[in-house]
Motif scaffolding. Structure first.
Motif, PDB file in Angstrom:
ATOM      1  N   SER A 159      44.336 -46.979  46.253  1.00 34.98           N
ATOM      2  CA  SER A 159      45.707 -47.413  45.991  1.00 34.98           C
ATOM      3  C   SER A 159      46.118 -48.521  46.955  1.00 34.98           C
ATOM      4  O   SER A 159      46.688 -49.545  46.548  1.00 34.98           O
ATOM      5  N   GLU A 160      45.816 -48.325  48.229  1.00 33.44           N
ATOM      6  CA  GLU A 160      46.180 -49.324  49.232  1.00 33.44           C
ATOM      7  C   GLU A 160      45.464 -50.648  48.987  1.00 33.44           C
ATOM      8  O   GLU A 160      46.083 -51.720  49.000  1.00 33.44           O
ATOM      9  N   SER A 212      46.628 -52.350  45.657  1.00 35.95           N
ATOM     10  CA  SER A 212      47.987 -52.891  45.799  1.00 35.95           C
ATOM     11  C   SER A 212      47.985 -54.148  46.650  1.00 35.95           C
ATOM     12  O   SER A 212      48.692 -55.123  46.356  1.00 35.95           O
ATOM     13  N   TYR A 218      49.172 -57.777  45.252  1.00 34.03           N
ATOM     14  CA  TYR A 218      50.253 -58.516  45.901  1.00 34.03           C
ATOM     15  C   TYR A 218      49.788 -59.888  46.370  1.00 34.03           C
ATOM     16  O   TYR A 218      50.455 -60.897  46.152  1.00 34.03           O
ATOM     17  N   GLY A 270      49.602 -54.007  37.482  1.00 37.43           N
ATOM     18  CA  GLY A 270      50.269 -53.152  38.466  1.00 37.43           C
ATOM     19  C   GLY A 270      50.686 -51.820  37.858  1.00 37.43           C
ATOM     20  O   GLY A 270      50.526 -50.762  38.479  1.00 37.43           O
ATOM     21  N   VAL A 303      49.359 -48.023  38.907  1.00 40.64           N
ATOM     22  CA  VAL A 303      50.245 -46.893  39.211  1.00 40.64           C
ATOM     23  C   VAL A 303      49.895 -45.694  38.332  1.00 40.64           C
ATOM     24  O   VAL A 303      49.786 -44.559  38.816  1.00 40.64           O
TER      25      VAL A 303
END
Length: 197
Positions: free
Chosen positions: A49-50, A53, A57, A149, A153
């Motif tokens: 997830s980190e 993301s 970004y 994105g 999620v």
């Protein structure tokens, strides 16, 4: 006769106590194993997830810099994006191996065929936009990154739900009665399961 009866009961009690103690140790080790597996699964979900993301970004910032026209910002954001891209490529294989162990090959295939493919496609479109001959507009690329994105999620929520339901690793096989876990069909297992032991 009473001597032999006493010895028999003493040996029987000792055997029962040893069996009960062994069962207790085994249960404790099973609980520790499950906790380690759960912690490992949560750790890999957190890492994925980190990292995803961060890549998303930085890719968006790079897109905004390319379409903004400021060369200093563009170079800085491109350098940051390349740094994250290198980190992604360095860590992706180990993350996929851990995902495969904890959640299965279907989840690995989803990451490779869907998520990674969308990242690569967006990167290709941004590079085309950077070179001045983009097939699609900045707005369309931004929209595709937003969809990616949302996919990330949803994927992370799915993995976390599986952890919460203990549906990961080999944990579901312990309580499931099936051919691959046919030891569960033993008389002692069914007897203890009947009484909740």
């Amino acid at each position: 006769m009473s001597f032999f009866l006493s010895v028999f009961f003493a040996v029987s009690a000792a055997c029962f106590a040893a069996w009960f103690q062994n069962r207790s140790w085994k249960k404790r080790e099973d609980v520790r194993f499950e906790e380690r597996e759960r912690d490992s699964a949560l750790k890999i979900v957190s890492e994925f997830s980190e990292l995803s993301s961060k890549r998303l970004y930085r890719q968006k910032r790079y897109l905004w810099a390319v379409s903004g026209g400021d060369e200093d910002v563009e170079c800085k954001d491109k350098a940051e994006y390349r740094k994250v891209l290198l980190e992604w490529n360095d860590r992706l294989r180990s993350i996929l191996v851990s995902l495969g162990y904890s959640f299965g090959d279907d989840e690995v295939a989803y990451v490779e065929r869907t998520i990674q493919a969308k990242f690569v496609d967006a990167n290709r479109l941004i590079n085309l936009l950077y070179e001045g001959g983009g097939e699609v507009s900045k707005t369309e690329i931004d929209r595709r990154l937003d969809v990616l994105g949302a996919d990330l999620v949803a994927f992370n929520k799915k993995l976390l739900r599986r952890v919460r339901e203990d549906n990961f690793s080999s944990l579901p096989l312990k309580t499931k009665v099936c051919f691959s876990n046919r030891k569960n069909l033993s008389f002692s297992y069914l007897f203890f399961r009947l009484f909740g032991l």
